[in-house]
Design a protein around this motif. Structure first.
Motif, short mmCIF file in Angstrom:
data_model
loop_
_atom_site.label_atom_id
_atom_site.label_comp_id
_atom_site.label_asym_id
_atom_site.label_seq_id
_atom_site.Cartn_x
_atom_site.Cartn_y
_atom_site.Cartn_z
N THR A 577 0.83 -1.21 0.00
CA THR A 577 0.00 0.00 0.00
C THR A 577 0.86 1.25 0.00
N ASP A 578 1.93 1.27 0.79
CA ASP A 578 2.85 2.41 0.78
C ASP A 578 3.42 2.63 -0.61
N SER A 579 3.77 1.54 -1.28
CA SER A 579 4.36 1.66 -2.62
C SER A 579 3.38 2.26 -3.61
N LEU A 580 2.16 1.78 -3.57
CA LEU A 580 1.15 2.26 -4.53
C LEU A 580 0.68 3.67 -4.20
N ALA A 581 0.98 4.16 -2.99
CA ALA A 581 0.64 5.54 -2.65
C ALA A 581 1.62 6.53 -3.25
N GLY A 582 2.79 6.05 -3.69
CA GLY A 582 3.81 6.93 -4.21
C GLY A 582 3.60 7.26 -5.68
N SER A 583 4.51 8.09 -6.19
CA SER A 583 4.38 8.56 -7.58
C SER A 583 5.39 7.91 -8.52
N ASP A 584 6.15 6.93 -8.02
CA ASP A 584 7.16 6.27 -8.84
C ASP A 584 6.46 5.29 -9.79
N ARG A 585 6.47 5.61 -11.08
CA ARG A 585 5.74 4.78 -12.05
C ARG A 585 6.34 3.39 -12.16
N THR A 586 7.67 3.30 -12.08
CA THR A 586 8.31 1.99 -12.18
C THR A 586 7.93 1.12 -11.00
N GLU A 587 7.92 1.71 -9.82
CA GLU A 587 7.56 0.95 -8.63
C GLU A 587 6.10 0.51 -8.70
N THR A 588 5.22 1.40 -9.15
CA THR A 588 3.81 1.03 -9.30
C THR A 588 3.66 -0.13 -10.27
N ARG A 589 4.36 -0.06 -11.39
CA ARG A 589 4.30 -1.15 -12.38
C ARG A 589 4.76 -2.47 -11.76
N ASP A 590 5.89 -2.43 -11.05
CA ASP A 590 6.43 -3.66 -10.47
C ASP A 590 5.50 -4.25 -9.42
N VAL A 591 4.92 -3.39 -8.59
CA VAL A 591 4.06 -3.89 -7.51
C VAL A 591 2.77 -4.47 -8.08
N LEU A 592 2.18 -3.81 -9.05
CA LEU A 592 0.96 -4.36 -9.65
C LEU A 592 1.24 -5.69 -10.35
N ALA A 593 2.39 -5.79 -11.00
CA ALA A 593 2.76 -7.06 -11.64
C ALA A 593 2.92 -8.16 -10.59
N LEU A 594 3.50 -7.80 -9.44
CA LEU A 594 3.67 -8.77 -8.37
C LEU A 594 2.32 -9.21 -7.81
N LEU A 595 1.41 -8.26 -7.64
CA LEU A 595 0.08 -8.62 -7.16
C LEU A 595 -0.64 -9.54 -8.14
N ARG A 596 -0.51 -9.27 -9.42
CA ARG A 596 -1.14 -10.14 -10.42
C ARG A 596 -0.57 -11.56 -10.33
N GLN A 597 0.73 -11.64 -10.09
CA GLN A 597 1.36 -12.96 -9.95
C GLN A 597 0.83 -13.68 -8.71
N TRP A 598 0.69 -12.96 -7.62
CA TRP A 598 0.24 -13.58 -6.38
C TRP A 598 -1.20 -14.06 -6.45
N VAL A 599 -2.11 -13.23 -6.96
CA VAL A 599 -3.52 -13.63 -6.95
C VAL A 599 -3.78 -14.79 -7.91
N SER A 600 -2.85 -15.04 -8.82
CA SER A 600 -3.00 -16.15 -9.76
C SER A 600 -2.17 -17.36 -9.36
N ALA A 601 -1.48 -17.28 -8.22
CA ALA A 601 -0.55 -18.34 -7.83
C ALA A 601 -1.30 -19.58 -7.36
N ARG A 602 -0.67 -20.73 -7.56
CA ARG A 602 -1.22 -21.97 -7.01
C ARG A 602 -1.00 -22.05 -5.51
N ASP A 603 0.07 -21.41 -5.05
CA ASP A 603 0.40 -21.40 -3.63
C ASP A 603 -0.68 -20.62 -2.88
N PRO A 604 -1.44 -21.28 -2.00
CA PRO A 604 -2.55 -20.57 -1.33
C PRO A 604 -2.07 -19.45 -0.41
N ARG A 605 -0.84 -19.57 0.10
CA ARG A 605 -0.37 -18.53 1.02
C ARG A 605 -0.10 -17.23 0.27
N ARG A 606 0.61 -17.31 -0.84
CA ARG A 606 0.83 -16.10 -1.63
C ARG A 606 -0.47 -15.58 -2.23
#
Length: 741
Positions: A577-606
């Motif tokens: 949440t702290d990352s997405l509150a910032g204005s760094d476009r690269t960081e926003t891109r990386d974090v959203l990509a990471l979230l997409r990876q997690w919500v689609s993961a087979r690993d239930p914990r991630r």
């Protein structure tokens, strides 16, 4: 993406934790969004309750980060650099990093007020028209001239007149060889003030300037470097790019222009009163009658504009503030404060400037009680019949501070307040540094006092205390690491772990601490759950200059997300949440990509961490609606909705995440709660309803997804939902598209 991140020096890990002698217990704070009173072990239900609280009352992250930015603005490395250059760094600025890793350069973006000042109050030197004509064909401009002739003001105005509306000031001593096309923002103007002998920037050559010209032209940028006295480029071939400032304006005219600008048209009478007073002449002339340097004249005008007393008293006050720029005079001033309570007020203002006077005075009192021994039979302290004589105005006057009416940012919008600030923003860093380096008794108590303040009931006070700890860690890292950062990082209390993250982010501004900070974050990630949670809150510092590359920082967060410990799960959510509150476009891109990876993961914990982290951000983050939205009144949209509205690529990311959380049985109920709040937020805003409709259209590419969405949207048609217009717009759109089911 790697499942494991490189590990750091183990000596900084949980084994280094230890008590601080004389430490006061942290004051309990009321329960609130993200806060869990006591030291009970968290569960997932606690995280969901925290998420529900953020959904009902968004903006907690923005409020905390606003306080952090304000505190860091007066204690940042830019603010400290003023001690040497006497140029105002700090204030309402946005710090940026040009480039990556050890090849990066720090800069700050000039705020709108500075731009307006350069546009409206600038008085050109006699040869400015010829300087401007010569600069039109150049992409790198060297500005020379005698000290005090306003070279920096000329540099700003040149860039504005040449069409660069966004200006960034490079940090003092910036190495220009590190600037390349990838590090520059298209169309921006860049400033480097007072290139001095020995600075990396001083190694300019004809070859390097040719390279910089090519780089700047490719990105439609310009760089203006002001040169110190007697420091020519050192190469005859560079004369063409060196423009001299000649015929500077009269200091009295600069003084009047700036004073009237700061006071504005509504206080014309006050400006006339001050300018008509004979004492004012001392603020734009030297004691021997010579002209004063224009930079100092402009700063004196700013300080005088904030005065409220008679002209003679106001001028005397400005002179006292200016004299404190001398180191010996500064120490003499601090020693000469009338009593311990006033010295404590100065220190509390340095740390908590921006808070209400009552809050700052109370915190100063708590420090005084630490330093003052309790009354005894031989030392009764203040007599019962002794009159009260130390008024608020008198105490603030002694410490060169004032009450300022400001609109304090909060989750409910701006709120007017009377806050304490030094007249000169430089004072905060100087007071803290001087106390730490020169006063043994104060230095001994300072960390414990700040630790106790970090348990204050006000979130903004807690944040400012943590920033001050980070500032001191930049001066004495090992001492603060073992005495404050380690105990906070290993604490069972989430707010103390948050304080550790805030402090470490401030300390990481010092490039010399890049490796120790990196080692510490990795060592915490190898510890038990509280240390891992703190590591998750601090992962962003690894993206800073001298730290890890972005992909390695993301890999660390990815590793920490593989957990079923609730405190670590929540910390990952808050770090995202702290990352997405910032204005760094690269960081926003990386974090959203990471979230997409997690919500689609087979690993239930991630997968669980992924949907929780997305919904934390979706529920809590707000942003002013785009220009032209709504009916003219201030409206705030969910930040992720605003992001999706103006960036098609990010819209795909956010849409994918909504599709995932709405179709997942484990996240559906919570996702519907958050989406309902989004619908309410834009219900009165036609452009907001359209933006939400476009996003949800993209978020439901399948008939099943549309059915799930529209079944929930239909519940908003009830008047009690406070989202009836949003529901009508969405249902009408899907009906017209023939996609309703």
């Amino acid at each position: 993406m790697s499942e494991e991140a490189p590990r750091g020096n183990q000596q900084n890990g949980p084994g280094a934790n230890g008590p601080v002698p004389g430490e006061e217990a942290v004051v309990p704070v009321p329960s609130g969004p993200g806060d869990h009173p006591g030291h009970q072990e968290l569960g997932v239900d606690d995280i969901l309750r925290s998420l529900s609280a953020r959904t009902a009352q968004p903006g907690a992250t923005d409020e905390r980060l606003d306080a952090e930015r304000d505190a860091r603005s007066s204690l940042s490395r830019f603010a400290q650099s003023r001690i040497r250059s006497e140029r105002v760094y700090g204030g309402d600025h946005i710090e940026v990093v040009l480039g990556q890793g050890s090849r990066s350069v720090r800069a700050y973006q000039l705020p709108a007020q500075d731009i307006d000042l350069a546009s409206s109050a600038f008085l050109p030197p006699a040869n400015y028209p010829s300087v401007l004509r010569a600069a039109e064909s150049l992409r790198v401009i060297l500005v020379s001239g005698a000290p005090g002739h306003g070279k920096y003001a000329v540099a700003q105005r040149l860039l504005l007149d040449l069409g660069h509306s966004t200006l960034q000031c490079l940090e003092p001593g910036a190495d220009l060889t590190r600037l390349d096309e990838a590090s520059l923002r298209t169309g921006h103007g860049y400033l480097l003030q007072d290139r001095a002998p020995g600075d990396p920037a001083g190694a300019l050559s004809a070859f390097e300037l040719q390279r910089l010209n090519t780089v700047m032209r490719a990105r439609r940028c310009r760089l203006v470097v002001t040169l110190s006295e007697g420091l020519g480029p050192g190469d005859p071939e560079l004369d063409r790019q060196t423009l001299s400032v000649e015929g500077p304006p009269a200091p009295r005219h600069v003084f009047e222009q700036h004073l009237r600008w700061w006071l504005g048209p509504r206080r014309k009478g006050r400006a006339d009163e001050l300018l008509g007073a004979p004492e004012t002449a001392g603020l734009h002339t030297e004691p021997n009658g010579a002209d004063a340097p224009l930079g100092r004249v402009a700063e004196n005008a700013r300080l005088l504009s904030r005065s409220s007393g008679a002209p003679a008293d106001a001028v005397r006050e400005v002179g006292q503030q200016a004299s404190l720029r001398d180191t010996h005079a500064f120490v003499k001033w601090f020693n000469g404060l009338s009593d311990l309570q006033t010295q404590c007020l100065a220190l509390a203002t340095a740390v908590f400037g921006g808070e209400a006077y009552e809050t700052v005075a109370a915190l100063a009192g708590s420090l005084g009680r630490r330093l003052q021994p309790p009354p005894t039979a031989a030392n009764l302290g203040r007599r019962r019949d002794e009159a009260f004589t130390a008024t608020r105005a008198a105490r603030l006057g002694q410490v060169n501070a004032t009450l300022v009416s400001e609109s304090v940012a909060s989750r409910h919008g701006g709120a007017p307040a009377q806050v304490v600030r030094f007249h000169d923003p430089l004072m905060a860093s100087r007071v803290l540094r001087t106390v730490w380096e020169e006063y043994d008794d104060l230095r001994h108590e300072l960390p414990a006092w700040l630790k106790s303040c970090a348990g204050h009931e006000l979130a903004t006070v807690r944040t400012r205390a943590a920033v001050a700890v980070g500032f001191l860690a930049g001066l004495s890292f090992d001492s603060l690491r073992t005495g404050v950062l380690q105990p906070w990082a290993g604490s069972a209390a989430p707010l103390q772990r948050e304080a550790a993250a805030t402090a470490l982010a401030m300390a990481a501004e010092n490039p010399e601490l890049a490796q120790p900070v990196s080692d510490l974050v990795h060592a915490w990630s190898d510890g038990d759950a509280p240390f891992q949670a703190t590591s998750a809150r601090t992962w962003r510092v690894l993206r800073r200059p001298g730290g890890l590359h972005d992909d390695e920082a993301v890999a660390l967060l990815h590793t920490l997300a593989d957990t079923d410990r609730a405190e670590v799960m929540e910390a990952v959510c808050l770090g995202v949440t702290d990352s997405l509150a910032g204005s760094d476009r690269t960081e926003t891109r990386d974090v959203l990509a990471l979230l997409r990876q997690w919500v689609s993961a087979r690993d239930p914990r991630r997968r669980s961490v992924g949907w929780l982290a997305f919904l934390f951000s979706a529920a809590d983050l707000l942003e002013d609606a785009p220009a032209g939205a709504g009916t003219g009144t201030r409206r705030r949209w969910p930040r992720l909705l605003a992001l999706a509205a103006h960036d098609p690529v990010r819209q795909r990311d956010v849409a994918h995440l909504w599709d995932a959380v709405l179709q997942s049985p484990e996240s559906y109920t919570t996702a519907c709660q958050v989406l309902t709040e989004w619908a309410r937020a834009v219900d009165a805003d036609p452009s907001g309803r359209r933006a939400l409709t476009r996003l949800l259209q993209a978020a439901t590419p399948t008939p099943r997804g549309r059915h799930i969405l529209l079944r929930h949207v239909s519940t908003w048609r009830d008047a009690d939902s406070r989202a009836t217009r949003t529901a009508a717009h969405l249902l009408s759109h899907f009906d017209s598209e023939g996609t309703a089911s």
